[in-house]
Design a protein around this motif. Structure first.
Motif, PDB file in Angstrom:
ATOM      1  N   SER B  55      -4.056   1.739 -10.890  1.00 32.89           N
ATOM      2  CA  SER B  55      -4.835   1.020  -9.721  1.00 32.89           C
ATOM      3  C   SER B  55      -4.766  -0.080  -8.691  1.00 32.89           C
ATOM      4  O   SER B  55      -4.144  -0.667  -9.738  1.00 32.89           O
ATOM      5  N   LYS B  59       1.063   2.020  -4.743  1.00 36.30           N
ATOM      6  CA  LYS B  59       1.660   2.845  -4.630  1.00 36.30           C
ATOM      7  C   LYS B  59       0.681   3.690  -3.364  1.00 36.30           C
ATOM      8  O   LYS B  59       1.457   4.713  -2.699  1.00 36.30           O
ATOM      9  N   SER B  60      -0.583   3.938  -3.278  1.00 32.82           N
ATOM     10  CA  SER B  60      -1.403   4.079  -2.219  1.00 32.82           C
ATOM     11  C   SER B  60      -0.603   4.204  -0.590  1.00 32.82           C
ATOM     12  O   SER B  60      -0.895   4.566   0.366  1.00 32.82           O
ATOM     13  N   THR B  61      -0.772   2.804  -1.438  1.00 36.28           N
ATOM     14  CA  THR B  61      -0.684   1.837   0.644  1.00 36.28           C
ATOM     15  C   THR B  61       0.863   2.306   0.882  1.00 36.28           C
ATOM     16  O   THR B  61       1.294   2.305   1.779  1.00 36.28           O
ATOM     17  N   SER B  64       0.618   5.395   2.434  1.00 39.37           N
ATOM     18  CA  SER B  64       0.414   6.034   3.878  1.00 39.37           C
ATOM     19  C   SER B  64       0.788   5.214   5.086  1.00 39.37           C
ATOM     20  O   SER B  64       1.343   5.248   6.325  1.00 39.37           O
ATOM     21  N   GLN B 104      -6.702  12.696  -2.258  1.00 36.46           N
ATOM     22  CA  GLN B 104      -6.682  12.753  -3.260  1.00 36.46           C
ATOM     23  C   GLN B 104      -7.946  13.670  -3.575  1.00 36.46           C
ATOM     24  O   GLN B 104      -7.728  14.227  -4.739  1.00 36.46           O
ATOM     25  N   ASP B 184      -1.304  12.457  -2.559  1.00 35.25           N
ATOM     26  CA  ASP B 184      -1.900  11.087  -3.075  1.00 35.25           C
ATOM     27  C   ASP B 184      -2.860  11.698  -3.860  1.00 35.25           C
ATOM     28  O   ASP B 184      -3.669  12.260  -4.277  1.00 35.25           O
ATOM     29  N   GLU B 185      -2.251  11.427  -5.283  1.00 30.94           N
ATOM     30  CA  GLU B 185      -3.307  12.107  -6.394  1.00 30.94           C
ATOM     31  C   GLU B 185      -3.760  13.334  -6.176  1.00 30.94           C
ATOM     32  O   GLU B 185      -5.001  13.324  -6.186  1.00 30.94           O
ATOM     33  N   ILE B 216       2.070  10.633  -5.832  1.00 26.46           N
ATOM     34  CA  ILE B 216       1.712   9.770  -5.684  1.00 26.46           C
ATOM     35  C   ILE B 216       1.151  10.155  -7.073  1.00 26.46           C
ATOM     36  O   ILE B 216      -0.265  10.679  -7.021  1.00 26.46           O
TER      37      ILE B 216
END
Lengths: 330, 326
Positions: B55, B59-61, B64, B104, B184-185, B216
């Motif tokens: 976390s 990776k999420s940024t 996006s 997610q 994303d997840e 992700i």
């Protein structure tokens, strides 16, 4: 008492409208002294409410309908379900303590770490002086490998990372040297490298002290790494229980097999993942037969009609499945 | 704009995302969180590229920013040869028909006041002019693909389980027939036995609809299963990229090694030997100089503190950002 904790025929109910719904059904568990015991299952299987029931912390409208929880405390055997609120407070934090899933939300944001550690100490040792408490608190933080204990004592929760907070939670839980530690998904909210740190720490602490641990988790990997004995919960019942090595090598119940196949087929060579069909039946909507019958590949007619009993299929290995009975008879 | 021919569907070059930190009465910018720092990777048609990391690693940024749901601070993203950063809002909106996002948490990403019919037909209404008959047909087709039936169309999200909700949000993302999705997840909020069902569904759909995907996840087992190639992120930077099996079998970066060894083994007779990393991830608002991983690395040398290692190819298709890898 041979065991540290003995749960017999524990039933937990809730009210849905006017109906009484069972969320936990006739659970028996015996925890030995100096043992780490794993409880594994998916959400809603009753593993967390079992822990809450041990501590007398069931949230309204959940309540214990039947059963007994006997605990071998320092001053003799106690029936936890019969204790008054005041007596229970003496047990909680002193003899049995708990670590929660989310370290980020289980510390109070408006008090420093020091104040929260002192609270746990002074509640059970009213006469203890500040100097002594500080000494113990620092020693505990040191034990859980907090890098700068002095500085950490003065910090607030938001100034610390998730891994540090979980270490502090563990330090607070162990500060009074409890005989039993309940860990409810202690690493689920943490990253995998931090999870490895925390599991290592818990294994070390268990070696050093004679605290028994009940590790509640949905992750069979965590169980395999930390526990000696394990019980698998499904829909409010124990479906299989054994020593960890026995459970992983001679898996008997179709649900446990399914869970194991689902996680180990990840990363395996085949592209298609093994899945257990269907979903976990919600509390109160259980069939009168085997509760796993709807999702079981080996379901027989008998399974839908009659509830199988939890039977010993090998020394210390219990399983709730008719298929096992057949093998035993044969 | 000149068309660039490329074997890649998506190319990300030196992507940067900084978030300003504001303080005081005037909301003066006092610093930046370096969420994504010089991230480059490419995705071929029909390929699943996974971004994996813990976390806060960015990776999420990154996911996006690729779709411009967050505006990147620097760098370029090419999709079918078009540079997305140069498109106007309107052009970008049209592009999103072909580029979708799976979120997610299905409990939060579906509007509780819309029933399944509204949820699934909304993307079609926005992106296409279809007759009511065609609309019904497309929604019906999608329902079959995700294993649901037409009699569930009138139901609302709260009437479904977590796994079913995630099926609906996958259907919502794929109903415009995109060629590229960022997921994303997508299985992190689900129970183990349900995770496997959703992963199987995603892999079937990916094959059937010939999707390219950026997947992700923080779950290393899931990533190994679903992706063909992988990028390991730490503190906003890519540490190692390559073919997934190759990276898992022969990780070269010390961080990848520690990360892979930290996964609990499912065999109590062979409890895994963890490489336990000391300490925590540094603060991304004040990243360490040199290699981002040097504060926790066992191989750390003087050069690592001074000089930031570039992502270099160490074997065909296998790159790592480490001074100590030959």
């Amino acid at each position: 008492m041979d065991h540290l904790l003995e749960i017999r025929n524990l039933k937990i109910t809730t009210l849905r409208g006017k109906d009484k719904v069972y969320l936990l059904d006739s659970v028996d568990l015996s925890i030995r002294k100096k043992c780490s015991f794993g409880v594994v299952g998916e959400s809603g299987c009753g593993k967390s409410i079992t822990a809450s029931a041990i501590l007398g912390l069931l949230p309204y409208p959940l309540r214990v309908a039947e059963g007994s929880i006997r605990f071998d405390s320092r001053d003799g055997e106690k029936e936890l379900l019969k204790l008054s609120r005041k007596e229970m407070r003496q047990v909680r934090g002193e003899e049995i303590s708990m670590i929660f899933q989310e370290p980020m939300t289980s510390l109070d944001p408006i008090f420093t770490v020091e104040m929260q550690m002192f609270e746990a100490l002074s509640f059970h040792h009213p006469g203890m002086g500040k100097g002594e408490m500080r000494e113990i608190a620092l020693e505990m933080l040191h034990r859980v490998n907090i890098p700068r204990p002095e500085q950490t004592l003065a910090s607030y929760a938001h100034q610390l990372s998730g891994g540090q907070l979980q270490r502090i939670m563990i330090a607070i839980a162990l500060i009074n040297n409890p005989r039993l530690l309940l860990a409810d998904e202690p690493t689920t909210a943490l990253d995998v490298t931090i999870q490895a740190q925390i599991l290592h720490l818990m294994n070390d602490l268990k070696e050093q002290r004679d605290t028994s641990i009940i590790m509640i988790t949905h992750d069979l990997g965590v169980i395999a790494e930390t526990c000696e004995e394990v019980a698998v919960f499904y829909a409010g019942q124990i479906v299989e229980q054994a020593q960890v090595v026995e459970l992983f090598t001679h898996t008997a119940h179709p649900y446990t097999k399914g869970l194991l196949r689902a996680v180990t087929s990840l990363g395996g060579a085949q592209r298609k993942l093994y899945t257990i069909p269907g979903i976990v039946p919600p509390g109160g909507q259980w069939s009168r037969g085997c509760r796993f019958a709807e999702r079981c590949e080996q379901c027989m007619e008998k399974c839908r009609e009659e509830m199988p009993a939890l039977r010993e299929i090998a020394p210390g290995h219990f399983c709730r499945c008719f298929l096992q009975d057949r093998e035993v008879e044969a | 704009m000149t068309e660039r021919k490329s074997e890649f569907l998506l190319e990300v070059r030196k992507l940067q995302v900084y978030f300003p930190i504001r303080k005081g009465l005037m909301k003066r910018v006092v610093g930046h969180v370096h969420a994504v720092e010089d991230v480059s990777f490419s995705v071929r048609p029909r390929e699943v590229f996974a971004l994996v990391g813990e976390s806060g690693c960015g990776k999420s940024t990154t996911g996006s920013a690729v779709l411009r749901l967050i505006e990147p601070t620097g760098g370029q993203v090419f999709f079918r040869g078009d540079e997305l950063g140069r498109l106007s809002e309107e052009e970008m909106r049209l592009k999103r028909r072909d580029m979708q996002f799976i979120f997610q948490n299905p409990y939060a990403s579906l509007n509780p006041r819309m029933n399944v019919w509204k949820l699934l037909s909304e993307p079609l209404r926005i992106h296409f002019q279809l007759s009511p008959g065609e609309l019904r047909e497309r929604v019906g087709e999608m329902l079959r693909l995700i294993g649901m039936t037409e009699d569930q169309l009138e139901r609302y999200p709260h009437q479904f389980s977590g796994g079913q909700k995630q099926r609906i949000s996958i259907a919502r993302a794929l109903i415009t027939h995109p060629s590229f999705v960022v997921a994303d997840e997508p299985v992190s909020a689900l129970d183990v036995s349900i995770q496997a069902q959703i992963l199987n569904l995603m892999m079937e759909l990916q094959q059937e609809m010939e999707l390219s995907m950026v997947f992700i996840s923080h779950d290393l087992n899931v990533v190994r299963h679903i992706s063909g190639s992988v990028g390991v992120m730490y503190l906003g930077s890519l540490m190692e990229t390559g073919d997934t099996e190759e990276v898992y079998r022969h990780p070269v970066h010390p961080y990848t090694r520690a990360l892979l060894s930290a996964v609990p083994s499912h065999d109590p007779l062979h409890r895994s030997r963890h490489i336990v990393l000391e300490g925590d991830v540094p603060n991304p608002a004040d990243p360490p100089g040199g290699c981002p991983f040097h504060t926790r690395c066992s191989l750390c040398s003087g050069r690592c503190r001074e000089e930031r290692p570039e992502l270099r190819e160490i074997a065909p298709g296998h790159c790592a950002a480490c001074h100590h890898v030959e």
